[in-house]
Design a protein around this motif. Structure first.
Motif, mmCIF file in Angstrom:
data_model
loop_
_atom_site.group_PDB
_atom_site.id
_atom_site.type_symbol
_atom_site.label_atom_id
_atom_site.label_comp_id
_atom_site.label_asym_id
_atom_site.label_seq_id
_atom_site.Cartn_x
_atom_site.Cartn_y
_atom_site.Cartn_z
ATOM 1 N N TYR A 2 36.949 53.773 53.567
ATOM 2 C CA TYR A 2 36.110 53.173 54.465
ATOM 3 C C TYR A 2 34.640 53.352 54.240
ATOM 4 O O TYR A 2 33.714 52.305 54.578
ATOM 5 N N ARG A 8 39.246 49.384 47.799
ATOM 6 C CA ARG A 8 40.552 48.899 48.509
ATOM 7 C C ARG A 8 41.318 49.871 48.985
ATOM 8 O O ARG A 8 41.349 50.874 48.463
ATOM 9 N N LEU A 9 42.114 49.579 50.092
ATOM 10 C CA LEU A 9 42.830 50.815 50.906
ATOM 11 C C LEU A 9 44.256 50.597 50.146
ATOM 12 O O LEU A 9 44.833 49.518 50.055
ATOM 13 N N GLU A 10 44.625 51.731 49.696
ATOM 14 C CA GLU A 10 45.966 51.901 48.909
ATOM 15 C C GLU A 10 47.008 52.273 49.809
ATOM 16 O O GLU A 10 46.924 53.223 50.728
ATOM 17 N N CYS A 24 47.718 47.324 47.320
ATOM 18 C CA CYS A 24 46.339 47.449 47.835
ATOM 19 C C CYS A 24 45.804 46.429 48.847
ATOM 20 O O CYS A 24 46.472 45.176 49.077
ATOM 21 N N ALA A 25 45.149 46.893 49.887
ATOM 22 C CA ALA A 25 44.458 45.686 51.033
ATOM 23 C C ALA A 25 43.222 45.526 50.657
ATOM 24 O O ALA A 25 42.133 46.349 50.316
ATOM 25 N N ASN A 26 42.643 44.431 50.882
ATOM 26 C CA ASN A 26 41.306 43.968 50.897
ATOM 27 C C ASN A 26 40.525 44.185 52.136
ATOM 28 O O ASN A 26 41.129 44.051 53.338
ATOM 29 N N ARG A 27 39.461 44.361 52.082
ATOM 30 C CA ARG A 27 38.416 44.725 53.336
ATOM 31 C C ARG A 27 37.832 43.343 53.784
ATOM 32 O O ARG A 27 37.254 42.613 52.975
ATOM 33 N N THR A 69 35.823 46.018 61.219
ATOM 34 C CA THR A 69 36.391 46.188 59.830
ATOM 35 C C THR A 69 37.959 46.115 59.827
ATOM 36 O O THR A 69 38.709 47.079 60.698
ATOM 37 N N TYR A 71 41.765 45.762 57.169
ATOM 38 C CA TYR A 71 42.199 45.764 55.914
ATOM 39 C C TYR A 71 43.422 44.920 55.833
ATOM 40 O O TYR A 71 44.543 45.119 56.724
ATOM 41 N N LYS A 72 43.585 43.827 54.849
ATOM 42 C CA LYS A 72 44.844 43.072 55.222
ATOM 43 C C LYS A 72 45.438 43.120 53.720
ATOM 44 O O LYS A 72 44.812 43.153 52.575
ATOM 45 N N THR A 302 40.930 48.732 41.927
ATOM 46 C CA THR A 302 40.628 49.609 43.267
ATOM 47 C C THR A 302 39.250 48.892 43.391
ATOM 48 O O THR A 302 38.632 49.338 44.537
#
Length: 466
Positions: A2, A8-10, A24-27, A69, A71-72, A302
């Motif tokens: 964050y 990107r969130l893994e 992975c999720a995009n912000r 914010t 993450y999707k 990432t």
């Protein structure tokens, strides 16, 4: 994750498995509220045992905060590679206890005979579906010729570079060019379509008449011209030196600095700010910070990189030279000009970048000029390392300049030198740290930042013209 907007969130479906490939999720920014909803039910008093009474339900809501914010996870899951081995009978056997060392093991653990297991580092660089638009052979208009591509570079990661038709000269080449390539002339005539471009061309011609050798940063500091247009103009008026004491510099057509001892003052000096604990300050204490660092590098999967602004041929034809736009915050005469500090060294001022390519005539310090002119009138030979100067002149200049910079840092940050020795021997060998930094003194934000055009590395400049 964050804390870094570029990451990107893994999500790992098997967190304890080191061979698990994540999704992975995009912000995304959002403006939503986080609610706490409580459902409370109260049973009513039942008078008739046979009659069913619905309980009384009541909802209570409380706003806990605002979410800015999210993450999707929009990508697809990749293949998963398990540490398994298929036996002759088709039976799968786990190899995790054989390939993972969970505790200190003896030598026998490493000498065991095991099936070969080499997991791929990555399956795909993309996690979203991509449409492939296969097309038949394209019918080009008459006169089109396929670009020349060597066999060793037939398959590459990017398209072939657009040629800017610059002429490159090595120090040991016997002849120097006297005129530009025909393609360079045609390129400039194609984009030179307004009076502003004609004026820029005349200004650059006058610069080369006054001084036959220029660095690209020095040109940018004296002429207001868009960097993309300068790429086309420079090969039209000068050739590029690849090696020798004038490497990375642009030389006027027909002028050979190897035959003129007075060209000594135009030689290049590769100067890098020295830092190390011997001098009392480390790289992190430098007032000039590095623009790039290996600590900030991340794999492509990432990182979401920002797209750069591209300039089309149509934009160049519309006079991006120095006309600018009506809403520009800077006057047209200086919209694309760089500061003098990008090519001139002055006593009492720090260089804008940790690595600088100075021409000797731009070292505006009397003591440095004395070192340069020690052999005036007695120059006998032009060498590839020292040019027309005495041997080790560059080393003497670097030592003197490093001592000046140390004194500047000492005066601005005396606490760094409280525990250091008083030795000021500029000839001590220190660790070199090179890089670039965007100028922090910019007062206004605009579409074009002059510091973005200040490439101080030779390789970068060469690739612009290949």
């Amino acid at each position: 994750i964050y804390a870094d907007p570029a990451k990107r969130l893994e999500l790992y479906f098997r967190p304890k498995d080191p061979y698990c490939h994540p999704v992975c999720a995009n912000r995304f920014p959002t403006s939503t509220m986080l609610l706490r909803v409580t459902r409370r039910s109260k049973k009513k008093q039942q008078l008739d045992p046979e009659q069913q009474i619905q309980p009384e339900v009541r909802f209570e809501m409380e706003i806990l905060g605002i979410v800015t914010t999210v993450y999707k996870f929009q990508g697809m899951s990749d293949f998963q590679y398990l540490a398994m081995h298929s036996g002759p009978d088709g039976k799968q056997t786990s190899m995790y206890d054989k390939v993972l060392m969970l505790k200190p093991e003896k030598e026998e653990f490493f000498n065991r005979d095991l099936p070969l297991y080499i997991p791929p580092p990555i399956f795909s660089r993309l996690d979203t579906p991509v449409d492939y638009f296969y097309r038949p052979d394209i019918q080009h208009r008459s006169g089109y010729n396929n670009p020349q591509v060597s066999g060793e570079n037939l398959i590459g990661l990017s398209r072939a570079r657009r040629p800017h038709n610059a002429i490159f000269v090595n120090f040991d080449d016997e002849e120097i060019p006297t005129k530009p390539l025909d393609a360079a002339v045609q390129n400039w005539k194609k984009v030179c379509t307004n009076p502003v471009d004609k004026k820029v061309e005349e200004e650059l011609r006058k610069l080369f008449e006054v001084r036959p050798v220029w660095s690209r940063n020095a040109v940018k500091a004296n002429i207001s011209v868009h960097p993309d247009k300068l790429k086309v103009l420079l090969p039209y008026l000068a050739y590029y030196m690849l090696t020798g004491p004038w490497r990375s510099l642009w030389v006027r057509f027909g002028y050979d600095p190897r035959k003129h001892p007075e060209a000594k003052i135009y030689q290049v000096l590769d100067f890098r700010i020295r830092c190390g604990m011997k001098y009392g300050y480390a790289a992190t204490d430098m007032p000039v910070k590095a623009k790039r660092s290996t600590y900030n590098y991340s794999l492509p999967i990432t990182v979401k990189k920002q797209g750069s602004h591209t300039v089309s041929v149509h934009d160049l034809k519309q006079g991006l030279g120095s006309a600018g736009t009506s809403g520009a915050k800077k006057p047209p005469s200086s919209r694309y000009k760089l500061k003098e500090s990008v090519y001139i060294f002055r006593e009492g001022a720090l260089p804008p970048y940790r690595q600088m390519f100075y021409q000797l005539c731009d070292l505006n310090v009397e003591s440095l000029q004395k070192i340069i002119h020690r052999n005036d009138g007695t120059e006998s030979e032009c060498t590839e390392r020292d040019g027309w100067c005495l041997a080790k002149t560059s080393d003497d200049l670097r030592d003197s300049m490093s001592l000046m910079i140390k004194q500047i840092i000492r005066s601005t940050r005396p606490a760094l030198f409280s525990n250091t020795t008083s030795s000021e021997d500029g000839k001590e060998q220190l660790a070199y740290e090179s890089g670039e930094d965007e100028d922090d003194e910019e007062e206004e934000e605009e579409d074009f930042k002059p510091s973005d055009g200040s490439e101080n590395e030779m390789e970068t400049e060469i690739l612009d013209y290949v």
